[in-house]
Motif scaffolding. Structure first.
Motif, PDB file in Angstrom:
ATOM      1  N   LEU A  57      26.533  50.491  34.938  1.00  0.00           N
ATOM      2  CA  LEU A  57      26.750  50.113  36.180  1.00  0.00           C
ATOM      3  C   LEU A  57      28.063  50.454  36.478  1.00  0.00           C
ATOM      4  O   LEU A  57      28.423  51.912  36.537  1.00  0.00           O
ATOM      5  CB  LEU A  57      25.693  49.246  35.767  1.00  0.00           C
ATOM      6  CG  LEU A  57      24.607  49.273  35.852  1.00  0.00           C
ATOM      7  CD1 LEU A  57      23.498  47.638  35.973  1.00  0.00           C
ATOM      8  CD2 LEU A  57      23.615  50.047  37.276  1.00  0.00           C
ATOM      9  N   HIS A  58      28.460  49.927  37.040  1.00  0.00           N
ATOM     10  CA  HIS A  58      29.939  49.346  36.918  1.00  0.00           C
ATOM     11  C   HIS A  58      30.920  49.071  36.008  1.00  0.00           C
ATOM     12  O   HIS A  58      30.183  48.645  35.160  1.00  0.00           O
ATOM     13  CB  HIS A  58      29.901  48.062  37.849  1.00  0.00           C
ATOM     14  CG  HIS A  58      28.933  48.601  39.264  1.00  0.00           C
ATOM     15  ND1 HIS A  58      29.373  49.934  40.181  1.00  0.00           N
ATOM     16  CD2 HIS A  58      27.577  48.056  39.849  1.00  0.00           C
ATOM     17  CE1 HIS A  58      28.033  49.134  40.777  1.00  0.00           C
ATOM     18  NE2 HIS A  58      26.935  48.889  40.596  1.00  0.00           N
ATOM     19  N   GLY A  59      31.981  49.611  36.359  1.00  0.00           N
ATOM     20  CA  GLY A  59      33.310  49.164  35.363  1.00  0.00           C
ATOM     21  C   GLY A  59      34.387  48.989  36.407  1.00  0.00           C
ATOM     22  O   GLY A  59      34.762  48.696  37.779  1.00  0.00           O
ATOM     23  N   ASN A  64      25.253  42.885  32.115  1.00  0.00           N
ATOM     24  CA  ASN A  64      24.650  44.767  32.128  1.00  0.00           C
ATOM     25  C   ASN A  64      25.476  45.133  33.436  1.00  0.00           C
ATOM     26  O   ASN A  64      25.802  46.557  32.794  1.00  0.00           O
ATOM     27  CB  ASN A  64      23.482  44.871  31.820  1.00  0.00           C
ATOM     28  CG  ASN A  64      23.066  44.977  33.081  1.00  0.00           C
ATOM     29  OD1 ASN A  64      23.108  44.029  34.213  1.00  0.00           O
ATOM     30  ND2 ASN A  64      21.258  45.450  32.745  1.00  0.00           N
ATOM     31  N   THR A  65      26.170  44.353  34.646  1.00  0.00           N
ATOM     32  CA  THR A  65      26.376  44.940  35.390  1.00  0.00           C
ATOM     33  C   THR A  65      27.631  45.136  35.827  1.00  0.00           C
ATOM     34  O   THR A  65      27.630  46.531  36.461  1.00  0.00           O
ATOM     35  CB  THR A  65      25.935  44.346  36.734  1.00  0.00           C
ATOM     36  OG1 THR A  65      24.030  44.235  36.589  1.00  0.00           O
ATOM     37  CG2 THR A  65      25.467  45.174  38.255  1.00  0.00           C
ATOM     38  N   ASN A  66      28.850  44.337  35.818  1.00  0.00           N
ATOM     39  CA  ASN A  66      29.812  45.017  35.678  1.00  0.00           C
ATOM     40  C   ASN A  66      30.969  44.535  34.905  1.00  0.00           C
ATOM     41  O   ASN A  66      29.959  43.115  34.048  1.00  0.00           O
ATOM     42  CB  ASN A  66      30.077  44.634  37.586  1.00  0.00           C
ATOM     43  CG  ASN A  66      32.272  45.040  37.951  1.00  0.00           C
ATOM     44  OD1 ASN A  66      32.707  45.858  37.341  1.00  0.00           O
ATOM     45  ND2 ASN A  66      31.878  45.026  39.133  1.00  0.00           N
ATOM     46  N   PHE A 123      22.219  48.915  48.214  1.00  0.00           N
ATOM     47  CA  PHE A 123      22.483  48.313  46.735  1.00  0.00           C
ATOM     48  C   PHE A 123      23.885  47.971  47.448  1.00  0.00           C
ATOM     49  O   PHE A 123      24.808  47.262  47.679  1.00  0.00           O
ATOM     50  CB  PHE A 123      22.688  48.889  45.867  1.00  0.00           C
ATOM     51  CG  PHE A 123      21.209  49.046  45.614  1.00  0.00           C
ATOM     52  CD1 PHE A 123      21.054  46.995  45.281  1.00  0.00           C
ATOM     53  CD2 PHE A 123      20.137  49.458  45.151  1.00  0.00           C
ATOM     54  CE1 PHE A 123      19.697  47.346  44.557  1.00  0.00           C
ATOM     55  CE2 PHE A 123      18.943  49.334  44.741  1.00  0.00           C
ATOM     56  CZ  PHE A 123      18.732  48.142  43.900  1.00  0.00           C
ATOM     57  N   HIS A 124      24.467  49.232  47.680  1.00  0.00           N
ATOM     58  CA  HIS A 124      26.482  49.027  47.648  1.00  0.00           C
ATOM     59  C   HIS A 124      26.920  49.461  49.068  1.00  0.00           C
ATOM     60  O   HIS A 124      26.668  50.432  49.492  1.00  0.00           O
ATOM     61  CB  HIS A 124      27.152  50.285  46.407  1.00  0.00           C
ATOM     62  CG  HIS A 124      25.889  50.324  45.263  1.00  0.00           C
ATOM     63  ND1 HIS A 124      25.904  51.032  43.859  1.00  0.00           N
ATOM     64  CD2 HIS A 124      26.241  48.557  44.154  1.00  0.00           C
ATOM     65  CE1 HIS A 124      25.231  50.125  43.072  1.00  0.00           C
ATOM     66  NE2 HIS A 124      26.040  48.871  43.465  1.00  0.00           N
ATOM     67  N   HIS A 125      27.862  48.650  49.091  1.00  0.00           N
ATOM     68  CA  HIS A 125      28.945  49.545  50.613  1.00  0.00           C
ATOM     69  C   HIS A 125      29.965  49.596  49.925  1.00  0.00           C
ATOM     70  O   HIS A 125      31.028  49.623  48.699  1.00  0.00           O
ATOM     71  CB  HIS A 125      29.003  48.269  51.381  1.00  0.00           C
ATOM     72  CG  HIS A 125      28.243  46.871  51.448  1.00  0.00           C
ATOM     73  ND1 HIS A 125      27.419  47.811  53.089  1.00  0.00           N
ATOM     74  CD2 HIS A 125      27.678  45.629  51.281  1.00  0.00           C
ATOM     75  CE1 HIS A 125      26.637  47.001  52.946  1.00  0.00           C
ATOM     76  NE2 HIS A 125      26.464  45.944  52.098  1.00  0.00           N
ATOM     77  N   ILE A 165      20.012  40.482  48.047  1.00  0.00           N
ATOM     78  CA  ILE A 165      22.078  41.335  48.197  1.00  0.00           C
ATOM     79  C   ILE A 165      22.637  41.331  47.160  1.00  0.00           C
ATOM     80  O   ILE A 165      23.118  40.000  46.147  1.00  0.00           O
ATOM     81  CB  ILE A 165      22.799  40.073  49.705  1.00  0.00           C
ATOM     82  CG1 ILE A 165      21.707  39.837  50.336  1.00  0.00           C
ATOM     83  CG2 ILE A 165      24.052  40.880  49.346  1.00  0.00           C
ATOM     84  CD1 ILE A 165      22.505  38.740  51.760  1.00  0.00           C
ATOM     85  N   HIS A 166      22.734  42.741  46.568  1.00  0.00           N
ATOM     86  CA  HIS A 166      23.475  42.871  45.549  1.00  0.00           C
ATOM     87  C   HIS A 166      25.065  42.816  46.061  1.00  0.00           C
ATOM     88  O   HIS A 166      25.816  42.827  44.490  1.00  0.00           O
ATOM     89  CB  HIS A 166      22.880  44.346  45.069  1.00  0.00           C
ATOM     90  CG  HIS A 166      23.700  45.274  43.866  1.00  0.00           C
ATOM     91  ND1 HIS A 166      23.071  44.819  42.662  1.00  0.00           N
ATOM     92  CD2 HIS A 166      24.546  46.218  43.666  1.00  0.00           C
ATOM     93  CE1 HIS A 166      24.267  45.215  41.806  1.00  0.00           C
ATOM     94  NE2 HIS A 166      24.440  46.207  42.363  1.00  0.00           N
ATOM     95  N   ASP A 167      25.286  43.469  46.957  1.00  0.00           N
ATOM     96  CA  ASP A 167      26.763  44.007  47.333  1.00  0.00           C
ATOM     97  C   ASP A 167      27.497  43.134  48.530  1.00  0.00           C
ATOM     98  O   ASP A 167      26.710  42.473  48.779  1.00  0.00           O
ATOM     99  CB  ASP A 167      26.939  45.304  47.137  1.00  0.00           C
ATOM    100  CG  ASP A 167      28.793  45.635  47.476  1.00  0.00           C
ATOM    101  OD1 ASP A 167      29.253  44.727  46.917  1.00  0.00           O
ATOM    102  OD2 ASP A 167      28.631  46.812  47.131  1.00  0.00           O
ATOM    103  N   ALA A 176      28.241  40.433  40.987  1.00  0.00           N
ATOM    104  CA  ALA A 176      28.799  41.008  39.631  1.00  0.00           C
ATOM    105  C   ALA A 176      29.817  42.380  40.978  1.00  0.00           C
ATOM    106  O   ALA A 176      30.208  43.611  40.446  1.00  0.00           O
ATOM    107  CB  ALA A 176      27.511  42.498  39.511  1.00  0.00           C
ATOM    108  N   HIS A 177      30.112  41.724  42.322  1.00  0.00           N
ATOM    109  CA  HIS A 177      30.028  42.463  43.339  1.00  0.00           C
ATOM    110  C   HIS A 177      31.850  42.416  43.429  1.00  0.00           C
ATOM    111  O   HIS A 177      31.743  41.954  44.994  1.00  0.00           O
ATOM    112  CB  HIS A 177      29.637  44.056  44.092  1.00  0.00           C
ATOM    113  CG  HIS A 177      28.998  44.611  43.031  1.00  0.00           C
ATOM    114  ND1 HIS A 177      29.653  45.429  43.406  1.00  0.00           N
ATOM    115  CD2 HIS A 177      28.105  44.804  42.707  1.00  0.00           C
ATOM    116  CE1 HIS A 177      28.688  46.599  42.257  1.00  0.00           C
ATOM    117  NE2 HIS A 177      26.886  46.424  42.735  1.00  0.00           N
ATOM    118  N   PRO A 178      32.286  41.472  42.682  1.00  0.00           N
ATOM    119  CA  PRO A 178      34.205  40.631  43.407  1.00  0.00           C
ATOM    120  C   PRO A 178      34.012  41.768  44.030  1.00  0.00           C
ATOM    121  O   PRO A 178      34.471  42.864  43.673  1.00  0.00           O
ATOM    122  CB  PRO A 178      34.539  40.341  41.980  1.00  0.00           C
ATOM    123  CG  PRO A 178      33.754  41.107  41.265  1.00  0.00           C
ATOM    124  CD  PRO A 178      32.959  41.707  41.114  1.00  0.00           C
TER     125      PRO A 178
HETATM  126 FE    FE Z   1      26.286  47.579  41.337  1.00  0.00          FE
END
Ligand code: FE
Ligand code: 3ON
Length: 484
Positions: free
Chosen positions: A477-479, A134-136, A297-299, A229-231, A181-183
């Protein structure tokens, strides 16, 4: 005391909780249609597809999930072609999604607090967590991949959005092996991603993928302690991870009392460890620096200048604890700490870190020009609160010129609530902000979502186009966008 007009405005809320809550209703239906209810005009040069992911279901047959992050992934696809736009959405048909649909009830525990019905007795010693997606969502190497950081990607048909199975990159990933989920895609067109293998000590896996979607490089590093670590960020020479100051006590999870994420506690006064891993030369040692950063969470981005690495991130002083008996729909925004933009200057010569607040506004879901990932950059865009201080739902898009310090805001308040904006460069653009920002806005009054297209040079002139969908899309969330 005389209040400035801006302060007077700040005294009033820019939203009602009831309006905000509407965006957390499940969307059960899957649609296919040309969008024909449009205000303004879709720029004819805007060609390509915007993919979005996020929890589509917030309940299973009426049983509410405990947290939106536990919701089954639903992909939306908005294709722009010759000034027109087509909408399609499909659920990622993971094994868990299909099983729960068939059973008509919650069968699995979720990471963020969803439990099987029946109290702790029904959950004790059940370590099986539902794998969701569900994240990206990214289109890379001719593959459409739905991502969730605790498992392998799901491969989808980019046109029909049908789920085709899991993607293991020719056996480089093994069953159950995670792929975050954060390439990040670097300036040479290499996709870099990571995965966390949790434990008492943690393994950070790093993958590099070529443009054919093949994993060409895989390295792993063990670091002390538990990691959430999410991102991460990349520069030309490094991958950088912020190890948030958290502790993990698995006992309530094992006993069926709470979920895995509820066993994570932020240790406010402990330092964040910044783990700096060389990309090219695995024999070079990793370096760990310390700073005070709260929870991240995010950078936004990172880049190198001489002996320095500069990293921009969104930091929370603390995290709202997902209490077992709480209802996220009743969130007291004023009681939670907002995410704010900070800049970290890491000096690799002196091994010191300096940091400072960039802006006080509450924000989340940052985005930049894709060609500036890992490189110096001037403009950042992010979803943000309508008001300049305090914590509130995301209702606006904020643009920051890091060079001139100029700020712009486009707001959908009071009835609009916004998700992650995506920056799309105009074909043959010459300047970094020449392009569009596209975001989904939930319109509470009509209980539907709009696709909003803004001119990234000037947000304040208002939207270029607003495409009314026939339904709402739950807060996502992301796209990503692909010009193909
Ligand atoms: Fe995220
Ligand atoms: O870290 C360990 C390993 C691991 C991979 C333990 C663990 C169980 C926490 C874990 C799993 C982590 C997962 C599954 C994380 C999933 C995160 C997720 C689905 C979403 C995160 C979203 C973050 C933000 C900041 C969203 C903000 C949204 C708004 C402001 C409004 O809609």
């Amino acid at each position: 005391q005389i209040l400035e007009p801006q302060d007077q405005q700040n005294l009033q809320k820019s939203y009602t909780l009831k309006d905000w809550q509407g965006g957390y209703e499940s969307l059960h239906q899957e649609f296919d249609y040309w969008i024909d209810d449009i205000e303004g005009e879709i720029p004819p040069e805007l060609q390509g597809t915007l993919f979005r992911n996020g929890p589509g279901l917030l309940d299973i047959n009426g049983e509410k999930l405990h947290h939106p992050f536990d919701g089954d992934g639903m992909i939306s696809r908005i294709t722009f072609t010759n000034g027109r736009a087509h909408f399609r959405n499909r659920f990622v048909t993971t094994a868990g999604y299909l099983a729960e649909k068939k059973a008509g009830k919650i069968l699995y525990r979720g990471v963020f607090g969803t439990q099987k019905p029946g109290g702790w007795l029904a959950n004790i010693f059940d370590f099986k967590i539902k794998h969701i997606a569900n994240t990206n969502v990214i289109y890379w190497g001719k593959k459409l991949l739905a991502l969730w950081e605790a498992s392998e990607p799901y491969l989808l048909n980019p046109h029909t959005l049908e789920t085709l199975g899991n993607e293991y990159f020719n056996g480089v990933l093994s069953t159950g092996e995670a792929f975050s989920a954060h390439p990040r895609i670097d300036a040479n067109g290499t996709l870099v991603n990571f995965a966390i293998t949790p434990g008492l000590s943690t393994t950070i896996n790093i993958f590099e993928l070529n443009t054919d979607g093949e994993i060409t490089n895989k390295q792993n590093h063990s670091v002390a302690g538990f990691c959430f670590i999410h991102d991460f960020v990349i520069t030309e020479n490094y991958c950088i991870f912020f190890q948030n100051p958290v502790s993990f006590n698995p006992i309530p999870f094992a006993l069926g009392i709470s979920s895995a994420a509820q066993c994570i506690k932020v240790q406010k006064n402990q330092p964040t460890k910044i783990i700096i891993i060389p990309r090219q030369n695995p024999t070079k040692k990793i370096k760990i620096l310390e700073t005070q950063a709260g929870f991240i969470f995010h950078h936004v981005n990172a880049f190198e200048v001489g002996n320095e690495i500069i990293i921009d991130s969104i930091c929370y002083e603390s995290l709202p604890e997902v209490e077992p008996n709480s209802d996220y729909r009743e969130t007291d925004f004023d009681a939670n700490s907002p995410g704010k933009l900070w800049r970290f200057n890491l000096n690799l010569q002196t091994n010191t870190v300096e940091n400072h607040l960039i802006d006080d506004r509450s924000c989340e879901f940052p985005t930049i020009h894709p060609n500036h990932v890992g490189k110096s950059y001037r403009y950042l865009y992010t979803a943000a609160a309508h008001k300049s201080t305090g914590n509130a739902p995301l209702q606006a898009i904020f643009k920051l010129d890091l060079e001139s310090q100029q700020r712009q805001l486009w707001s959908a308040a009071p009835g609009g609530f916004i998700g992650e904006p995506i920056f799309i460069p105009r074909p043959n653009s010459q300047t970094e902000d020449d392009g569009w920002l596209i975001a989904l806005v939930y319109d509470a009054e009509h209980h539907r979502s709009d696709v909003v297209i803004l001119d990234a040079v000037n947000l304040e002139k208002g939207e270029i186009a607003r495409l009314h969908l026939k339904h709402h899309i739950p807060y996502g969330l992301h796209g990503s966008f692909t010009p193909e």
